[in-house]
Design a protein around this motif. Structure first.
Motif, short mmCIF file in Angstrom:
data_model
loop_
_atom_site.label_atom_id
_atom_site.label_comp_id
_atom_site.label_asym_id
_atom_site.label_seq_id
_atom_site.Cartn_x
_atom_site.Cartn_y
_atom_site.Cartn_z
N GLY A 120 -68.25 -8.89 -32.17
CA GLY A 120 -67.28 -7.90 -32.61
C GLY A 120 -65.92 -8.35 -32.15
N GLU A 121 -64.91 -7.75 -32.75
CA GLU A 121 -63.55 -8.13 -32.38
C GLU A 121 -63.25 -7.70 -30.94
N ASN A 122 -62.12 -8.14 -30.44
CA ASN A 122 -61.70 -7.72 -29.10
C ASN A 122 -61.58 -6.21 -29.07
N GLY A 123 -62.20 -5.63 -28.07
CA GLY A 123 -62.11 -4.18 -27.95
C GLY A 123 -63.13 -3.44 -28.78
N ALA A 124 -64.07 -4.17 -29.39
CA ALA A 124 -65.07 -3.51 -30.23
C ALA A 124 -66.07 -2.72 -29.40
N GLY A 125 -66.18 -3.06 -28.13
CA GLY A 125 -67.07 -2.30 -27.26
C GLY A 125 -68.27 -3.08 -26.73
N LYS A 126 -68.28 -4.38 -26.94
CA LYS A 126 -69.42 -5.20 -26.51
C LYS A 126 -69.64 -5.13 -25.00
N SER A 127 -68.58 -5.41 -24.27
CA SER A 127 -68.73 -5.41 -22.81
C SER A 127 -69.08 -4.02 -22.31
N VAL A 181 -73.00 -0.11 -14.76
CA VAL A 181 -71.61 -0.10 -14.29
C VAL A 181 -70.91 1.16 -14.78
N HIS A 182 -71.11 1.44 -16.06
CA HIS A 182 -70.58 2.68 -16.62
C HIS A 182 -71.75 3.59 -16.97
N ARG A 183 -71.41 4.85 -17.15
CA ARG A 183 -72.42 5.81 -17.55
C ARG A 183 -72.08 6.29 -18.96
N PHE A 240 -70.95 -11.29 -15.95
CA PHE A 240 -69.76 -10.61 -16.44
C PHE A 240 -68.83 -11.53 -17.18
N GLN A 241 -68.07 -10.91 -18.08
CA GLN A 241 -67.07 -11.66 -18.84
C GLN A 241 -66.04 -12.28 -17.90
N GLU A 242 -65.63 -11.49 -16.93
CA GLU A 242 -64.65 -12.01 -15.99
C GLU A 242 -65.42 -12.48 -14.76
N SER A 302 -70.13 -13.79 -27.61
CA SER A 302 -69.20 -14.92 -27.71
C SER A 302 -68.28 -14.72 -28.89
N HIS A 303 -67.14 -15.37 -28.80
CA HIS A 303 -66.25 -15.39 -29.97
C HIS A 303 -66.31 -16.73 -30.69
N LYS A 304 -67.17 -17.62 -30.19
CA LYS A 304 -67.30 -18.91 -30.87
C LYS A 304 -68.46 -18.79 -31.85
N ILE A 315 -52.13 -5.82 -30.74
CA ILE A 315 -52.82 -5.56 -29.48
C ILE A 315 -53.41 -4.16 -29.55
N ARG A 316 -54.69 -4.07 -29.24
CA ARG A 316 -55.36 -2.79 -29.38
C ARG A 316 -55.30 -2.02 -28.07
N ILE A 317 -54.42 -1.04 -28.00
CA ILE A 317 -54.29 -0.24 -26.79
C ILE A 317 -54.15 1.22 -27.16
N ASP A 353 -57.83 -1.98 -17.83
CA ASP A 353 -58.78 -1.28 -18.71
C ASP A 353 -58.85 -1.86 -20.12
N LEU A 354 -58.05 -2.88 -20.40
CA LEU A 354 -58.10 -3.44 -21.75
C LEU A 354 -59.28 -4.39 -21.88
N SER A 355 -59.72 -4.59 -23.11
CA SER A 355 -60.76 -5.59 -23.32
C SER A 355 -60.14 -6.96 -23.09
N GLY A 356 -61.01 -7.93 -22.80
CA GLY A 356 -60.54 -9.26 -22.42
C GLY A 356 -59.57 -9.86 -23.42
N GLY A 357 -59.89 -9.75 -24.67
CA GLY A 357 -59.05 -10.36 -25.69
C GLY A 357 -57.68 -9.70 -25.76
N ASN A 358 -57.65 -8.41 -25.59
CA ASN A 358 -56.37 -7.72 -25.63
C ASN A 358 -55.53 -8.05 -24.41
N GLN A 359 -56.20 -8.27 -23.30
CA GLN A 359 -55.46 -8.72 -22.12
C GLN A 359 -54.79 -10.06 -22.41
N1 LIG Z 1 -62.49 1.11 -17.70
C1 LIG Z 1 -61.89 1.39 -18.86
N2 LIG Z 1 -60.95 2.35 -18.95
C2 LIG Z 1 -60.35 2.63 -20.13
N3 LIG Z 1 -60.59 1.99 -21.28
C3 LIG Z 1 -61.51 1.02 -21.27
C4 LIG Z 1 -62.20 0.66 -20.06
N4 LIG Z 1 -63.05 -0.35 -20.35
C5 LIG Z 1 -62.90 -0.61 -21.66
N5 LIG Z 1 -61.99 0.21 -22.23
C6 LIG Z 1 -61.59 0.24 -23.64
O1 LIG Z 1 -62.77 0.31 -24.41
C7 LIG Z 1 -62.67 -0.48 -25.59
C8 LIG Z 1 -63.83 -1.47 -25.66
O2 LIG Z 1 -63.67 -2.44 -24.65
P1 LIG Z 1 -64.70 -3.62 -24.37
O3 LIG Z 1 -64.26 -4.30 -23.14
O4 LIG Z 1 -66.09 -3.11 -24.41
O5 LIG Z 1 -64.45 -4.59 -25.62
P2 LIG Z 1 -65.14 -5.96 -25.98
O6 LIG Z 1 -65.85 -5.78 -27.26
O7 LIG Z 1 -65.94 -6.47 -24.84
O8 LIG Z 1 -63.86 -6.89 -26.24
P3 LIG Z 1 -63.55 -8.43 -25.84
O9 LIG Z 1 -64.11 -9.28 -26.90
O10 LIG Z 1 -62.04 -8.50 -25.89
O11 LIG Z 1 -64.08 -8.69 -24.49
C9 LIG Z 1 -61.31 -1.14 -25.53
O12 LIG Z 1 -60.43 -0.41 -26.36
C10 LIG Z 1 -60.90 -1.02 -24.09
O13 LIG Z 1 -59.49 -0.92 -23.97
#
Ligand SMILES: Nc1ncnc2c1ncn2[C@@H]1O[C@H](COP(=O)(O)OP(=O)(O)OP(=O)(O)O)[C@@H](O)[C@H]1O
Ligand SMILES: [Mg+2]
Lengths: 322, 505
Positions: free
Chosen positions: B38-45, B54-56, B86-88, B200-202, B388-390, B399-405
């Motif tokens: 999925g794209e950056n910020g799609a919610g994969k992580s 880690v999250h509930r 972890f991604q990071e 992965s994004h590759k 940038i998806r914020i 709190d941003l997804s890795g790609g958006n960072q």
């Molecule tokens: N702890 C948090 N607090 C607030 N928002 C968050 C938090 N963690 C993630 N988000 C938001 O949730 C959305 C999904 O983030 P996530 O990290 O799951 O994306 P991703 O699919 O892993 O992206 P990427 O490919 O960039 O790693 C994003 O919009 C992100 O900004």
């Protein structure tokens, strides 16, 4: 993508206020005042509040200076002895006939020299702030004792006394001085590049450096601030007691750091605010005063303050998790 | 599919201002390798962090091994057999490689509280042998390259008794060689019945290693692609929700501009030795080489962030002294570092504050005050141009997804309007659409006259963008290839071969 507009902006403001980091400790402060007010009715008397506010303002001034270095993850343990040194310097200048305003500036200058030494050692030599300022704490207090042989300087001119003992619009002058410093500090931290960089260094020093910012220079200047604030507090205390004592400021570094921590400042750097520190200083001062009024033995007072400091940290932690 | 090992049903999760997951379902069978894209910020992580405790989740349920569960902590998840890389990077930089490897999984001498160093060392050597990486076990990990650190994370996961291994962008800083080794490991795990979730994004990698690819878009399920029969286009369409313009291979600057930068004999401990090259106006100079070839170190010296022991730097013909990043920025040089969290972002600060960190000089009024309005305008313009998806510009970058960072960091440097832009792995961890955007931005900048040094471990990226490719080997410039000579083969052979001798990377 922006947050959608809220149909009830009024409630939004309330919610925003509740969400700020300071809200929890502010609530704690109000609660504290209520409890003490009930337990010791004379606490809320005008006379007592006047005295408490003046006492708080001294701690607040020192703590506000401390805030700047703590924000970068540093610390200044030397503020207590810098207070004594600056106060001594100003008092001495006055006894040899220097007019009070210049004597005050001279006292602050003495403090700034100490701050500059701290700053240079931390920023340019790269020694840990804890060690540098611990050394300075010892050095400056020794310097005061050595120069005065432990004797106080007493006969300061009467025209100098109002800066501690006078009042303006019903509030003690030191309170106004603290407020002025707080406003300056707030403006510096929230609207200037210097302030932004201070937070940035605390958040990630390496990234700040790699952004092309002269981190060392900023750190150097930062250590002047607690020194200046401590000097001001030390000099006002001279006016408060009518004399400069060698042991003025002893232990104040801990009160100042505690006020900052109670106010939500993170010792790891990167977060903290002027408002928080002010509330923290109030909590410290009010508890001390309340315990006296409630006739708690001074032995127990420090124990209770210890508990409060840790409680405040727990509260802040819980608040941040929420 | 037989009875699934893991089933996540109708999972939803919101963060303040963001709906990260909306009714997402996801399943993994035993011994299955599933791609999660999925794209950056799609919610994969976020989805995987919910799995690992880690999250509930706000809503939905997780069925693990036939039982409804919700792990409360990473530790609990690991006990049950779910391990997440972890991604990071999540190591202790001050500890040695071997200490990190066994952190929390120490081997003791019998029942005593004393650590059995010899046993751990044996185990570690065995493991790295298996992974085919050479690591000095006694080096603090902060001194190791990102790639090596990532291999340590992978090794760490293999130490657990794992039934489901989740890898969140494990290859983002690996070169082809290490990636192919990792894939061998994944295939062996699969043989042993271990399931793997691979993020992965590759895209080509994903097709190579997975059986099935689940796609998320904007926090919702966006279907699946069969890794055997599906196509790249199909996958991209599902991820992006639209056709992506064909990747524009760069035409290259028609007229080579004047020389902007000349580097002569640049050296610096411990790796960089006698590096010379020049860079023309509007040119993109690719830097290829293996991990450890000294490309990042060279860039850091050039940017004033690392010590220079010899050599000269000439900017438009004049020798300049660059003693610190501050000097470099003042001269119009920008450097986008390879590790965004450690070197580029102030995590507790918000998007606006991070984005403007390098341009205070421009924003300041009366030499002191930062104009809030200007800051906001600047931020908004980059947020929209880089998409940038914020939630808001006051959102904390942590709190941003890795790609958006990563995009925030790119924006931060673009805002300085540099003459020379050094990019160190600029598309690490960013999605196809964003990557195409970054490539387009880099090309545009070059055609506007910005000179660019592009360091990348992805050869296709270097080949697509560079006018010339400089290959480094063990701290020295091995060769400089013109665009028409540069191919995957010529670069790799230059990167691998030292004076006619084939060496191991
Ligand atoms: N702890 C948090 N607090 C607030 N928002 C968050 C938090 N963690 C993630 N988000 C938001 O949730 C959305 C999904 O983030 P996530 O990290 O799951 O994306 P991703 O699919 O892993 O992206 P990427 O490919 O960039 O790693 C994003 O919009 C992100 O900004
Ligand atoms: Mg992610």
């Amino acid at each position: 993508m922006h947050a959608k507009g809220d149909p009830q902006p009024g409630r939004n403001i309330v919610r925003a206020l509740v969400r700020t980091r300071e809200s929890a400790i502010f609530l704690a402060l109000v609660l504290l005042m209520t409890v003490i007010g009930i337990a010791a009715p004379n606490f809320l008397g005008a006379g007592n509040l006047y005295l408490v506010s003046r006492q708080i303002s001294f701690v607040a001034i020192v703590a506000l200076g401390e805030l700047f270095v703590i924000l970068t993850g540093g610390i200044d343990l030397s503020v207590g002895s810098v207070m004594a040194l600056a106060g001594m310097g100003a008092a001495y200048a006055m006894t040899i006939g220097v007019p009070p305003p210049y004597a005050v500036l001279l006292g602050i200058l003495v403090g700034l020299v100490m701050g500059a030494v701290n700053g240079a050692l931390v920023a340019y030599v790269g020694i840990a702030p804890f060690i540098v300022t611990l050394g300075m704490l010892s050095f400056a207090s020794g310097l005061v004792l050595g120069l005065t042989k432990g004797w106080p300087i007493t006969d300061v001119p009467a025209s100098f006394l109002p800066i501690a003992q006078g009042s303006f619009l019903g509030l003690p002058i030191p309170v106004w001085i603290a407020v002025a410093i707080a406003v300056l500090a707030h403006v510096a931290l929230s609207t200037t590049a210097f302030g932004r960089r201070t937070y940035a260094i605390g958040g990630n020093e390496q990234a700040t450096f790699l952004s092309g910012i002269d981190v060392k220079r900023i750190k150097f200047f930062l250590y002047l601030i607690p020194a200046a604030c401590a000097s001001i507090a030390g000099i006002i205390l001279v006016a408060r007691f009518n004399s400069a004592q060698a042991d003025t400021g002893k232990g104040w570094e801990l009160d100042a750091i505690a006020a900052a921590v109670i106010g939500g400042t993170s010792l790891a750097g990167g977060s903290g605010s002027v408002l928080g520190v002010l509330i923290g200083a109030c909590i410290m001062g009010i508890i001390k005063n309340g315990l006296v009024l409630m006739r708690v033995s001074s032995y127990w007072q420090t124990a209770i303050i210890g508990i409060i400091i840790v409680l405040a940290a727990v509260l802040d932690r819980a608040k941040r998790r929420a | 599919m037989t009875a699934p090992l893991l089933e996540m049903r109708h999972v939803s999760k919101s963060f303040p201002g963001v709906r990260a997951l909306d009714d997402v379902s996801f399943a993994v069978g035993p011994g299955e390798v599933v791609g999660l894209l999925g794209e950056n910020g799609a919610g994969k992580s976020t989805l995987m962090k919910i799995l690992a405790g880690v999250h509930r989740a706000d809503a939905g349920e997780i069925v693990w091994d036939g039982k409804r569960t919700a792990f409360r902590s990473i530790h609990q998840a690991q006990e049950a057999g779910v391990t997440l890389i972890f991604q990071e990077l999540s190591n202790c930089p001050n500890l040695k490689a071997i200490e990190n490897l066994f952190l929390g999984r120490e081997i003791f001498r019998g029942r005593s509280p004393f650590l059995d160093d010899a046993a751990m060392r044996r185990k570690a050597l065995e493991l790295f042998e298996y992974l085919d990486v050479r690591i000095d076990l006694d080096v603090e990990v902060r001194l190791l390259s990102t790639a090596v650190q990532q291999m340590i994370e992978i090794a760490k996961a293999l130490l657990t008794n794992v039934k489901l291994l989740v890898m969140d962008e494990p290859t983002s800083s690996l070169t082809d060689r290490e990636t192919s080794r990792l894939f061998k490991v994944i295939r062996e795990l699969k043989q042993r019945g271990v399931s793997v979730v691979f993020i992965s994004h590759k895209l080509s990698e994903v097709f190579e290693i997975t059986d099935r690819i689940a796609v998320l878009r904007d926090g919702r399920n966006a279907g699946e692609v069969d890794a055997k029969t599906g196509t790249m286009e199909e996958l991209i369409n599902r991820m992006v929700g639209r056709e992506l313009g064909s990747r524009a291979a760069r035409v290259g600057s028609a007229v080579p501009g004047l020389e902007v930068l000349r580097v002569e004999g640049l050296s610096g401990p411990p790796v960089v030795k006698d590096v010379s090259f020049n860079l023309r106006k509007g040119e993109i100079l690719g830097f290829a080489g293996l991990i450890g070839a000294g490309r990042t170190e060279m860039a850091r010296i050039l940017f004033g962030a690392a010590k220079k022991t010899g050599g000269r730097v000439l900017l438009e013909g004049k020798e300049v002294r660059i003693g610190s990043p501050r000097d470099a920025v003042a001269l119009g040089i920008a450097y986008l570092p390879e590790d965004r969290k450690v070197q580029a972002l102030v995590l507790p600060m918000n998007v606006r504050e991070n984005l403007t960190l390098a341009v205070h000089r421009v924003l300041r009024r009366f030499r002191a005050f930062l104009g809030r309005k200007k800051e906001e305008e600047l931020t908004d313009s980059y947020v929209s141009s880089l998409r940038i998806r914020i939630a808001t510009r006051e959102q904390v970058v942590n709190d941003l997804s890795g790609g958006n960072q990563q995009k925030v960091v790119i924006a931060k440097w673009l805002a300085t309007r540099p003459r020379i832009l050094i990019l160190d792995e600029p598309t690490r961890g960013i999605d196809v659409a964003a990557k195409a955007e970054v490539h387009r931005i880099v090309s545009d900048l070059a055609s506007q006259g910005v000179s660019i040094i592009l360091i990348s471990s992805e050869l296709p990226e270097i080949l697509a963008l560079s006018d010339r490719v400089l290959v480094m080997h063990e701290g020295r410039v091995k060769t400089v290839l013109e665009k028409d000579q540069a191919t995957q083969q010529t670069i790799m052979s230059a990167a691998l071969v030292a004076d006619g001798v084939v060496v191991r990377a």
